[in-house]
Design a protein around this motif. Structure first.
Motif, short mmCIF file in Angstrom:
data_model
loop_
_atom_site.label_atom_id
_atom_site.label_comp_id
_atom_site.label_asym_id
_atom_site.label_seq_id
_atom_site.Cartn_x
_atom_site.Cartn_y
_atom_site.Cartn_z
N TYR A 111 56.72 71.86 99.65
CA TYR A 111 55.75 71.18 98.79
C TYR A 111 54.38 71.05 99.46
O TYR A 111 53.35 71.13 98.81
CB TYR A 111 56.31 69.79 98.47
N HIS A 112 54.39 70.82 100.76
CA HIS A 112 53.14 70.69 101.52
C HIS A 112 52.88 71.89 102.43
O HIS A 112 52.03 71.82 103.30
CB HIS A 112 53.14 69.40 102.34
N GLY A 113 53.62 72.96 102.22
CA GLY A 113 53.41 74.17 103.00
C GLY A 113 54.24 74.20 104.27
O GLY A 113 55.17 73.41 104.46
N ASN A 114 53.87 75.12 105.16
CA ASN A 114 54.57 75.29 106.43
C ASN A 114 53.51 75.46 107.52
O ASN A 114 52.78 76.46 107.54
CB ASN A 114 55.48 76.52 106.38
N THR A 136 60.91 69.90 99.85
CA THR A 136 60.63 69.09 101.03
C THR A 136 59.14 68.85 101.24
O THR A 136 58.31 69.73 100.98
CB THR A 136 61.22 69.74 102.29
N GLN A 137 58.84 67.65 101.68
CA GLN A 137 57.48 67.33 102.12
C GLN A 137 57.22 67.83 103.54
O GLN A 137 56.08 67.89 103.98
CB GLN A 137 57.25 65.82 102.09
N ASN A 138 58.29 68.14 104.27
CA ASN A 138 58.16 68.53 105.67
C ASN A 138 57.50 69.90 105.78
O ASN A 138 57.72 70.78 104.94
CB ASN A 138 59.52 68.55 106.35
N VAL A 139 56.75 70.08 106.83
CA VAL A 139 55.99 71.32 107.02
C VAL A 139 56.49 72.10 108.23
O VAL A 139 55.78 72.95 108.76
CB VAL A 139 54.48 71.01 107.17
N GLN A 149 57.46 64.81 114.84
CA GLN A 149 56.75 63.62 114.38
C GLN A 149 56.49 63.72 112.88
O GLN A 149 56.44 64.79 112.31
CB GLN A 149 55.40 63.50 115.09
N ASP A 150 56.33 62.56 112.27
CA ASP A 150 55.97 62.49 110.86
C ASP A 150 54.56 63.08 110.71
O ASP A 150 53.59 62.56 111.23
CB ASP A 150 55.98 61.03 110.41
N GLY A 154 62.07 64.21 103.24
CA GLY A 154 60.84 63.84 103.95
C GLY A 154 61.07 63.84 105.44
O GLY A 154 62.04 64.40 105.95
N SER A 155 60.20 63.16 106.17
CA SER A 155 60.18 63.22 107.63
C SER A 155 61.44 62.67 108.27
O SER A 155 61.77 63.02 109.41
CB SER A 155 58.96 62.46 108.17
#
Length: 507
Positions: free
Chosen positions: A375-378, A357-360, A270-271, A260-261
């Protein structure tokens, strides 16, 4: 519907105005109702925020759950927002503990936890739920300006160059990230160790130390300068846990890492979720535009709102917010040691590592990880909804018209926005099922359905948490290592090398 709000003079670009006039501020336009409005807290400017006449589609569906309500007998009180000179972000809050008669600097998440559970004298915390989304919000009472106001801004340093108050580990990390590049690196070495004590959550002591970069054979992937850093000391019991983790890593064959972030904070990112939450509060109409319905029917509004979102996401890096400067900033963002640790596992230990990863931000791939499930794209990529072609955002991000694919269709950022389904859910579950070691790192595990992935692990797989704080989830971790994530990665590198040098190879 417009709403009343209290401001101070420093909240406005213009300092001369009359009652009835509409005046611009950083977070919108305000009509001045009373320039000398007085209450028991002081004299303020009573304003009415001028909202656009749009239909805020998701508004009525949010379920708001409030924590302890404002009460003069509550144990805590927010006395200011933490301001780092030259840094536009609010880094947290200075909170007074009336029971212990002390002030401590806490991060946003730490402040929210304390106020939600125990209550404050001038603020309340709440959760806003719109499945699968959840936001956490801290509001002042109605007799005070919102926390975005300059009224609350409190410099992190006092006049003598020391801290205004003791800071938690998370805030210290934020201070460290902020001062890098602000011509203040020499000040890091002067930070004094601070011990922070608060009822809940518990916060360890902090110290300053020089970091010796361990990934010397991966210089090709590493571009950031190694600087002194603020870190949580690794205690003896944590060291024992790290030996266990190192043994698990050394003997595992297929590793899945859920990140995650907390992984990208060392790069200054930033998150993403916090930026979303902040904009939902400051500028809900911008966030309401970031969905597939608006993209399909009003692509100009969608891309204008996306530009505003990107300014907020990247304003740590650049004070200039033209399309060109944002594109240049995106190219310059560097990876950090947390990303490189997993590249090292792949390259030198020959481990099969899958990052979910949740990170984009795409930094895991930029560091060199081969298998990354976003998981949440880029957010730094665009896709064509017609032919599925993909483009780098920096190559299509322009102020002159809408970004278009070669086929003529309007491009869309490849990221999960409000109402979108997450990416690769089935693939992520399968990766977890097949792993013999699952490492959770740098995430609160509060976001659904990402937080359910751990429940799909097979019975024989080991589950590890490496984080700065505990996570609230009903699952038993085999080993938990809490502290500065980068320091833990460095120590694991040492421990794994001590187990057996045959586990890694030189590049």
């Amino acid at each position: 519907m417009n709403r009343s709000v209290l401001k101070v003079l420093d909240d406005f670009y213009r300092k001369n105005f009359v009652e009835g006039e509409i005046v611009p501020s950083e977070d919108g336009n305000y009509k001045i109702l009373n320039s000398h409005y007085k209450n028991k807290f002081g004299t303020f400017i009573l304003c009415e925020k001028m909202l656009e006449q749009k239909d805020l589609k998701p508004g009525s569906s949010w379920n708001i759950v409030k924590g302890i309500l404002v009460n003069s007998g509550n144990p805590y009180e927010i006395i200011g927002t933490i301001h780092i000179p030259g840094y536009t972000n609010t880094s947290g809050f200075f909170v007074r503990n009336h029971i212990e008669d002390e002030i401590v600097g806490l991060s946003y998440s730490e402040t929210w936890e304390v106020i939600y559970k125990y209550g404050a004298r001038n603020a309340e915390a709440s959760r806003s739920l719109f499945p699968p989304l959840e936001t956490t919000i801290i509001n002042t009472n109605k007799e005070l300006p919102p926390f975005t106001s300059a009224y609350w801004k409190t410099p992190v340093f006092n006049k003598d160059g020391g801290f205004y108050a003791q800071l938690s580990n998370l805030v210290l990390r934020e201070v460290e990230n902020a001062i890098v590049g602000l011509d203040a690196k020499e000040r890091v070495g002067t930070f004094e160790p601070a011990v922070v004590q608060i009822t809940d959550p518990s916060i360890a002591s902090v110290e300053v130390k020089e970091v010796e970069h361990p990934y010397e054979n991966l210089e090709v992937y590493y571009s950031a300068e190694v600087t002194p850093k603020i870190s949580i000391p690794i205690m003896d019991d944590v060291l024992k846990d790290l030996k266990k983790i190192a043994q698990f890593i050394a003997t595992s064959e297929k590793i899945v890492v859920l990140t995650g972030s907390g992984i990208s904070s060392g790069s200054g990112i930033q998150d993403y979720k916090k930026v979303e939450e902040s904009l939902w509060k400051k500028d809900p109409f911008t966030m309401a535009d970031l969905n597939n319905k608006v993209f399909a029917n009003e692509p100009e509004s969608f891309w204008n709102s996306f530009y505003i979102f990107m300014k907020h996401l990247l304003h740590n890096f650049t004070p200039i917010h033209s399309h060109e400067s944002l594109a240049t900033t995106i190219k310059a963002i560097s990876t950090n040691d947390d990303h490189l640790f997993f590249v090292w596992l792949e390259k030198q230990l020959n481990k099969e590592v899958t990052i979910v990863t949740q990170n984009v931000d795409g930094l895991h791939q930029k560091a060199g990880s081969k298998k990354v499930v976003e998981y949440h794209g880029n957010i730094f990529e665009c896709i064509c909804p017609s032919c599925n072609s993909s483009y780098k955002l920096v190559n299509v991000f322009t102020a002159n018209g809408l970004p278009r694919c070669r086929c003529g269709a309007i491009l869309r950022p490849n990221v999960v926005f409000f109402g979108d389904e997450v990416h690769y859910q089935k693939q992520s579950i399968e990766e977890v099922k097949q792993a013999d070691l699952i490492i959770v790192m740098g995430t609160t595990l509060k976001t659904f359905p990402f937080n359910e992935l751990v429940y799909h692990k097979n019975e024989d797989a080991n589950l590890i948490l490496i984080n700065e704080f505990h996570v609230e989830i009903e699952v038993d971790f085999d080993v938990v290592a809490l502290g500065d994530i980068t320091d833990i990665c460095h120590k694991l590198w040492e421990e794994i090398n001590q187990i057996d040098s045959s586990f890694y190879k030189k590049i």
